[in-house]
Design a protein around this motif. Structure first.
Motif, PDB file in Angstrom:
ATOM      1  N   GLU A 343       0.830  -1.211   0.000  1.00  0.00           N
ATOM      2  CA  GLU A 343       0.000   0.000   0.000  1.00  0.00           C
ATOM      3  C   GLU A 343       0.864   1.260   0.000  1.00  0.00           C
ATOM      4  OE1 GLU A 343      -2.828  -0.832  -0.853  1.00  0.00           O
ATOM      5  OE2 GLU A 343      -3.508   1.255  -0.965  1.00  0.00           O
ATOM      6  N   VAL A 344       1.984   1.210   0.793  1.00  0.00           N
ATOM      7  CA  VAL A 344       2.904   2.363   0.846  1.00  0.00           C
ATOM      8  C   VAL A 344       3.412   2.688  -0.562  1.00  0.00           C
ATOM      9  CG1 VAL A 344       5.208   3.068   1.642  1.00  0.00           C
ATOM     10  CG2 VAL A 344       3.614   1.986   3.239  1.00  0.00           C
ATOM     11  N   ILE A 345       3.742   1.645  -1.324  1.00  0.00           N
ATOM     12  CA  ILE A 345       4.303   1.869  -2.675  1.00  0.00           C
ATOM     13  C   ILE A 345       3.211   2.312  -3.655  1.00  0.00           C
ATOM     14  CG2 ILE A 345       5.545   0.768  -4.587  1.00  0.00           C
ATOM     15  CD1 ILE A 345       6.818  -1.075  -2.464  1.00  0.00           C
ATOM     16  N   ARG A 346       2.021   1.695  -3.539  1.00  0.00           N
ATOM     17  CA  ARG A 346       0.926   2.070  -4.454  1.00  0.00           C
ATOM     18  C   ARG A 346       0.537   3.521  -4.274  1.00  0.00           C
ATOM     19  NH1 ARG A 346      -2.069  -3.369  -2.930  1.00  0.00           N
ATOM     20  NH2 ARG A 346      -1.172  -4.741  -4.511  1.00  0.00           N
ATOM     21  N   VAL A 347       0.567   3.997  -3.013  1.00  0.00           N
ATOM     22  CA  VAL A 347       0.216   5.397  -2.763  1.00  0.00           C
ATOM     23  C   VAL A 347       1.194   6.333  -3.499  1.00  0.00           C
ATOM     24  CG1 VAL A 347       0.121   7.150  -0.924  1.00  0.00           C
ATOM     25  CG2 VAL A 347      -1.013   4.966  -0.616  1.00  0.00           C
ATOM     26  N   GLN A 348       2.403   5.845  -3.747  1.00  0.00           N
ATOM     27  CA  GLN A 348       3.378   6.660  -4.499  1.00  0.00           C
ATOM     28  C   GLN A 348       3.118   6.585  -6.007  1.00  0.00           C
ATOM     29  OE1 GLN A 348       5.238   8.519  -2.551  1.00  0.00           O
ATOM     30  NE2 GLN A 348       4.310   7.347  -0.874  1.00  0.00           N
ATOM     31  N   GLY A 349       2.082   5.841  -6.402  1.00  0.00           N
ATOM     32  CA  GLY A 349       1.741   5.756  -7.830  1.00  0.00           C
ATOM     33  C   GLY A 349       2.454   4.617  -8.548  1.00  0.00           C
ATOM     34  N   VAL A 350       3.061   3.717  -7.804  1.00  0.00           N
ATOM     35  CA  VAL A 350       3.776   2.593  -8.437  1.00  0.00           C
ATOM     36  C   VAL A 350       2.950   1.313  -8.239  1.00  0.00           C
ATOM     37  CG1 VAL A 350       5.889   1.205  -8.389  1.00  0.00           C
ATOM     38  CG2 VAL A 350       6.005   3.685  -8.023  1.00  0.00           C
ATOM     39  N   PRO A 351       2.652   0.595  -9.336  1.00  0.00           N
ATOM     40  CA  PRO A 351       1.882  -0.646  -9.191  1.00  0.00           C
ATOM     41  C   PRO A 351       2.695  -1.714  -8.442  1.00  0.00           C
ATOM     42  CG  PRO A 351       2.175  -0.049 -11.523  1.00  0.00           C
ATOM     43  CD  PRO A 351       3.022   0.879 -10.732  1.00  0.00           C
ATOM     44  N   THR A 352       2.016  -2.505  -7.660  1.00  0.00           N
ATOM     45  CA  THR A 352       2.709  -3.618  -6.992  1.00  0.00           C
ATOM     46  C   THR A 352       1.850  -4.863  -7.124  1.00  0.00           C
ATOM     47  OG1 THR A 352       1.670  -3.373  -4.840  1.00  0.00           O
ATOM     48  CG2 THR A 352       3.624  -2.064  -5.216  1.00  0.00           C
ATOM     49  N   ASP A 353       2.499  -6.009  -6.993  1.00  0.00           N
ATOM     50  CA  ASP A 353       1.762  -7.266  -7.078  1.00  0.00           C
ATOM     51  C   ASP A 353       2.489  -8.317  -6.244  1.00  0.00           C
ATOM     52  OD1 ASP A 353      -0.227  -8.946  -7.813  1.00  0.00           O
ATOM     53  OD2 ASP A 353       0.146  -8.820  -9.969  1.00  0.00           O
ATOM     54  N   PHE A 354       1.742  -9.273  -5.727  1.00  0.00           N
ATOM     55  CA  PHE A 354       2.348 -10.303  -4.874  1.00  0.00           C
ATOM     56  C   PHE A 354       2.744 -11.536  -5.675  1.00  0.00           C
ATOM     57  CE2 PHE A 354      -0.771  -8.099  -2.128  1.00  0.00           C
ATOM     58  CZ  PHE A 354       0.141  -7.465  -1.295  1.00  0.00           C
ATOM     59  N   ARG A 407       9.371   4.220   0.839  1.00  0.00           N
ATOM     60  CA  ARG A 407       8.457   5.304   0.462  1.00  0.00           C
ATOM     61  C   ARG A 407       9.227   6.367  -0.321  1.00  0.00           C
ATOM     62  NH1 ARG A 407       6.600   6.772   5.218  1.00  0.00           N
ATOM     63  NH2 ARG A 407       4.715   5.495   5.156  1.00  0.00           N
ATOM     64  N   LYS A 408      10.409   6.719   0.219  1.00  0.00           N
ATOM     65  CA  LYS A 408      11.231   7.745  -0.456  1.00  0.00           C
ATOM     66  C   LYS A 408      11.702   7.248  -1.821  1.00  0.00           C
ATOM     67  CE  LYS A 408      12.894  10.012   3.642  1.00  0.00           C
ATOM     68  NZ  LYS A 408      13.733   9.469   4.706  1.00  0.00           N
ATOM     69  N   LEU A 409      12.139   5.984  -1.862  1.00  0.00           N
ATOM     70  CA  LEU A 409      12.665   5.433  -3.120  1.00  0.00           C
ATOM     71  C   LEU A 409      11.655   5.564  -4.258  1.00  0.00           C
ATOM     72  CD1 LEU A 409      14.982   3.770  -4.471  1.00  0.00           C
ATOM     73  CD2 LEU A 409      13.697   1.717  -3.841  1.00  0.00           C
ATOM     74  N   PHE A 410      10.367   5.305  -3.946  1.00  0.00           N
ATOM     75  CA  PHE A 410       9.361   5.326  -5.023  1.00  0.00           C
ATOM     76  C   PHE A 410       8.593   6.644  -5.123  1.00  0.00           C
ATOM     77  CE2 PHE A 410       9.880   0.738  -4.132  1.00  0.00           C
ATOM     78  CZ  PHE A 410      10.360   0.373  -5.390  1.00  0.00           C
ATOM     79  N   SER A 411       8.912   7.583  -4.210  1.00  0.00           N
ATOM     80  CA  SER A 411       8.103   8.818  -4.222  1.00  0.00           C
ATOM     81  C   SER A 411       8.389   9.662  -5.460  1.00  0.00           C
ATOM     82  CB  SER A 411       8.347   9.639  -2.965  1.00  0.00           C
ATOM     83  OG  SER A 411       9.675  10.118  -2.991  1.00  0.00           O
ATOM     84  N   SER A 412       9.546   9.444  -6.094  1.00  0.00           N
ATOM     85  CA  SER A 412       9.876  10.258  -7.268  1.00  0.00           C
ATOM     86  C   SER A 412       8.898   9.999  -8.419  1.00  0.00           C
ATOM     87  CB  SER A 412      11.291   9.930  -7.722  1.00  0.00           C
ATOM     88  OG  SER A 412      11.348   8.542  -7.983  1.00  0.00           O
ATOM     89  N   GLU A 413       8.116   8.911  -8.347  1.00  0.00           N
ATOM     90  CA  GLU A 413       7.165   8.572  -9.417  1.00  0.00           C
ATOM     91  C   GLU A 413       5.977   9.507  -9.458  1.00  0.00           C
ATOM     92  OE1 GLU A 413       7.158   5.855 -11.568  1.00  0.00           O
ATOM     93  OE2 GLU A 413       9.164   5.286 -10.942  1.00  0.00           O
ATOM     94  N   ARG A 414       5.696  10.199  -8.352  1.00  0.00           N
ATOM     95  CA  ARG A 414       4.445  10.967  -8.292  1.00  0.00           C
ATOM     96  C   ARG A 414       4.509  12.274  -9.051  1.00  0.00           C
ATOM     97  NH1 ARG A 414       1.694  11.326  -2.715  1.00  0.00           N
ATOM     98  NH2 ARG A 414      -0.134  11.078  -4.001  1.00  0.00           N
TER      99      ARG A 414
END
Ligand code: AMP
Length: 414
Positions: A343-354, A407-414
């Motif tokens: 959820e933390v990563i998806r909120v940054q706009g990056v898709p995730t999957d298990f 969170r920081k690593l993927f926040s650049s996507e937003r």
């Protein structure tokens, strides 16, 4: 087991096709909103009367292509064959006269019982805009400006040619119709069967004929332009000079008449050489009499519709989807960390999957197949230290991260 096919002329949108479909729609939504058009959605079925009178009883659509049915209550309905008449109906049903001028856009399925071939389906999708309440050449220019902007955004401008024509006012059209009928009467026996039929029903459509012997006769037929009033002509000239100033290339095509009764003044079509016989990509025109034909007040209108499937066929590449981050909880104890970090990563706009099962090397393979950008591994050690191991596939680097670091690593996507 027997194969179950979709009905003739329909198709499923799967894989690359569905990516193309979404992309074309997304580009269109953005372009329409940039030109300040508002989205409208009308029903896919309407009363038959919405189409039969407005499109013209003798048009191909009404005379042979509509899906007409009676519902259980006995109402005569049809699947919509095009968008404009439905938008005009919605304008009247919602009493939008006081909100004029209106700029509306739509996207959706249309249905025509045509002979299926490349680029021609029985269920297909159209994207369209309609400007209601502005009887001014600027509205015509804006409509074409929007069309050309949209095609440029899809990188399709080089594959298309804009054809324009003026049908003039309804009076000009009637005068021309008479001239045309008396000209074609002289060649009646040489005309194709279709054109002979159209001579009494819809003679302007003969100009559209693809039949070779018809084409010869058409080449010396009276020109529509000679029947245009001074007013219609100067309006058409103003449009052309507007397009020249915008550097929108066009070709005057006096044989472009369009199939439907409701057009007057400007008609246009973006054509392509890339799709064989189905060369129309985006078509439209002015329809100042349409709403009155439906029993409403005289309300000018102009718009176009583009065929989504044909646009999709011309796209130079399949649009890329955002690569997901794979998450591998290595035991059930890791599940809650996995769902939280997802959820933390998806909120940054990056898709995730298990990736839930398999040993580590197995899961790495599955992540590659998923075209993931990297994988987050949560094993016993990670649980004990409340950290995540992230392997970035682009760099092959593997490091431990806290939730905050990720969170920081993927926040650049937003
Ligand atoms: P029309 O409403 O006939 O002016 O068509 C507008 C656009 O819809 C055309 O320029 C085509 O791109 C597309 N189109 C029309 N009929 C079909 C069809 N049967 N299958 C796929 N696309 C179509």
């Amino acid at each position: 087991m027997s194969t179950i096919n979709p009905p003739r002329g329909t198709h499923d949108l799967i894989g690359d096709d569905s990516l193309k479909y979404l992309y074309v729609n997304e580009v269109f939504h953005k372009a329409a909103q940039l030109y300040n058009y508002e989205y409208i959605e009308t029903p896919i079925f309407e009363s038959l009367s919405v189409f039969d009178r407005t499109l013209g009883e003798t048009s191909d659509i009404v005379s042979k292509e509509m899906y007409v049915f009676e519902d259980r209550g006995g109402d005569k309905l049809c699947l919509r064959p095009e968008g404009t008449a439905g938008v005009a109906r919605a304008f009247l049903s919602n009493s939008l006269q006081r909100s004029l001028p209106l700029k509306l856009y739509y996207s959706g399925s249309m249905f025509r019982y045509e002979r299926p071939q490349k680029g021609r389906y029985r269920q297909f999708h159209q994207l369209g805009i309609e400007t209601l309440g502005i009887d001014h050449v600027l509205a015509d220019i804006e409509c074409l400006q929007m069309a050309s902007h949209f095609l440029a955004q899809l990188d399709l401008q080089g594959d298309t040619e804009l054809h324009i024509n003026s049908l003039g006012s309804a009076d000009c059209r009637w005068a021309y119709r008479e001239k045309l009928v008396s000209y074609f009467e002289n060649y009646k026996s040489e005309l194709s069967e279709d054109s002979q039929r159209r001579l009494s029903t819809n003679p302007l459509r003969i100009l559209d004929s693809k039949n070779e012997s018809d084409k010869k006769i058409i080449s010396t037929a009276p020109q529509l332009e000679a029947s245009l009033s001074t007013e219609s002509l100067s309006r058409f000239e103003a449009l052309q000079s507007g397009l020249e100033k915008l550097k929108i290339p066009f070709k005057k095509n006096s044989n472009l008449v369009r199939g439907l009764d409701y057009y007057n003044h400007l008609v246009f079509e973006y054509k392509t050489n890339a799709l064989g016989a189905q060369d129309a990509l985006l078509s439209g025109g002015r329809y100042d009499g349409l709403i009155q034909t439906m029993g409403g007040p005289q309300t000018p209108g102009i718009g176009f519709a583009a065929g989504v499937e044909r646009l999709m066929m011309l796209l130079k590449q399949t649009p890329k989807k955002l690569a997901p981050v794979a998450i591998a909880p290595m035991s059930d104890d890791a599940n809650s960390m996995a769902t939280q970090v997802a959820e933390v990563i998806r909120v940054q706009g990056v898709p995730t999957d298990f990736i839930i099962t398999g040993n580590l090397s197995n899961r790495l393979k599955k992540a590659t197949r998923m075209q993931a950008r990297g994988i987050i591994i949560i094993g016993e050690d990670e649980i004990a230290n409340n950290v995540y191991t992230y392997k970035d596939f682009a760099t092959s680097q593997q490091k431990r991260f806290t939730t905050d670091d990720l969170r920081k690593l993927f926040s650049s996507e937003r």
